[in-house]
Scaffold this active site. Structure first.
Site, PDB file in Angstrom:
ATOM      1  CD  GLU A 106      -2.866   6.204   9.825  1.00 14.35           C
ATOM      2  OE1 GLU A 106      -2.468   7.198  10.487  1.00 14.35           O
ATOM      3  OE2 GLU A 106      -2.398   5.067   9.941  1.00 14.35           O
ATOM      4  CD  GLU A 117     -23.310   8.099  -3.523  1.00 12.23           C
ATOM      5  OE1 GLU A 117     -22.920   7.454  -2.560  1.00 12.23           O
ATOM      6  OE2 GLU A 117     -23.066   7.759  -4.700  1.00 12.23           O
ATOM      7  CG  HIS A 131     -19.446   5.922   3.396  1.00 10.94           C
ATOM      8  ND1 HIS A 131     -18.651   4.838   3.095  1.00 10.94           N
ATOM      9  CD2 HIS A 131     -20.370   5.481   4.277  1.00 10.94           C
ATOM     10  CE1 HIS A 131     -19.072   3.786   3.778  1.00 10.94           C
ATOM     11  NE2 HIS A 131     -20.118   4.147   4.500  1.00 10.94           N
ATOM     12  CG  LEU A 138      -5.883   6.904  -0.486  1.00  7.18           C
ATOM     13  CD1 LEU A 138      -6.522   8.286  -0.496  1.00  7.18           C
ATOM     14  CD2 LEU A 138      -5.034   6.688  -1.728  1.00  7.18           C
ATOM     15  NE  ARG A 194      -7.021  -1.619  -5.267  1.00 11.16           N
ATOM     16  CZ  ARG A 194      -7.013  -2.946  -5.218  1.00 11.16           C
ATOM     17  NH1 ARG A 194      -6.848  -3.587  -4.082  1.00 11.16           N
ATOM     18  NH2 ARG A 194      -7.168  -3.641  -6.321  1.00 11.16           N
ATOM     19  NE  ARG A 251      -3.239  -0.246   2.871  1.00 12.86           N
ATOM     20  CZ  ARG A 251      -4.221  -0.876   2.216  1.00 12.86           C
ATOM     21  NH1 ARG A 251      -4.827  -0.279   1.224  1.00 12.86           N
ATOM     22  NH2 ARG A 251      -4.585  -2.087   2.568  1.00 12.86           N
ATOM     23  CG  ASP A 283     -15.673   4.963   5.334  1.00 14.40           C
ATOM     24  OD1 ASP A 283     -15.251   5.700   4.437  1.00 14.40           O
ATOM     25  OD2 ASP A 283     -16.059   3.797   5.141  1.00 14.40           O
TER      26      ASP A 283
END
Ligand code: GRF
Length: 241
Positions: A183, A215, A150, A134, A132, A106, A186
């Site tokens: 980090e 959205e 989300h 981060l 992915r 990653r 969500d």
């Protein structure tokens, strides 16, 4: 129930933590002292990279927003076959692919991604169905300058199966959250939310389709504010100016 964060609120409606244009937001910060962290200088504009792994319907909504489109420097995917890339090309936007499988971990994937975003001249990162996670270094490098959308009312149902989670739990209302990325997945400061009613006969598909309608309305408006420097972080509070 269907709260519009872009309409002024009347006082005392219990919607603390949501947008009150021109008035910051409510919310109890206790006695902690926060140093306001402005996204860029006051009202300074920033260009963005949009990261997408899938169909790219949110990307399309951003492309079709006149306030947002000129700020999209590049669309990046981890999947060469992502339909989102075709949407960008059709709009004349530069595209790039950083294949996940080309990188041992990653951290190395995230460095390649961050370098590409900066080389494209983007100061902000907008995740639009990017699948992915981060690295911590990536989040630090673009601290306070990464947005995500989300499909639930966070902090309920974080993670990849938010719509399934809402149906499985039997909630009557779910929705959409736009938040800054930190980090942990969500959990970042919430910028705006929209509620969507869960109907008795909803499937994951029918509910997700109605969530996506919201959205596509919400994300362009939030990203327009982001690129024009109208969002400020004060601790976990997001203030609109
Ligand atoms: C959206 O539902 C978004 O909330 C989630 O991933 C989905 C992406 O859809 N993060 P699309 O690729 O924009 O159509």
């Amino acid at each position: 129930m269907f709260f519009d964060p872009f309409l002024p609120l009347r006082g005392g409606n219990g919607l603390e933590g949501v947008h009150r244009p021109g008035h910051g937001i409510g919310g109890n910060l206790g006695s902690r002292t926060y140093t306001p962290r402005r996204i860029g200088r006051r009202r300074s504009q920033i260009d963005i990279a949009v990261l997408a792994s899938g169909s790219g319907t949110n990307l399309q909504a951003l492309i079709e927003a006149p306030e947002v489109r000129p700020h999209i420097r590049v669309v990046v995917s981890d999947r060469p076959e992502a339909p989102a890339l075709g949407r960008a090309r059709a709009a004349g936007i530069e595209t790039a692919v950083v294949p996940w499988s080309d990188h041992p971990d990653r951290a190395s994937f995230s460095v390649a991604l961050a370098d590409l975003v900066e080389e494209a001249g983007a100061k902000g990162v907008v995740l639009a169905g990017f699948m992915r996670v981060l690295s911590a270094d990536f989040v630090e490098r673009f601290s306070g300058r990464i947005l995500n959308i989300h499909p639930s009312l966070l902090p309920a149902f974080p993670g990849a199966r938010a719509v399934e989670g809402a149906i499985g739990h039997g909630v009557k209302v779910t929705g959409v959250t736009v938040h800054f990325v930190e980090e942990a997945v969500d959990t970042g400061p919430i910028v705006a939310q929209r509620a969507v009613e869960v109907l008795p006969d909803d499937t994951v598909d029918t509910l997700h389709r109605r969530i996506q309608v919201e959205e596509h309305r919400l994300y362009p408006r939030v990203v327009a504010a982001f690129v024009t420097g109208a969002l400020t972080l004060e601790g976990r509070r997001v203030v609109w100016s």
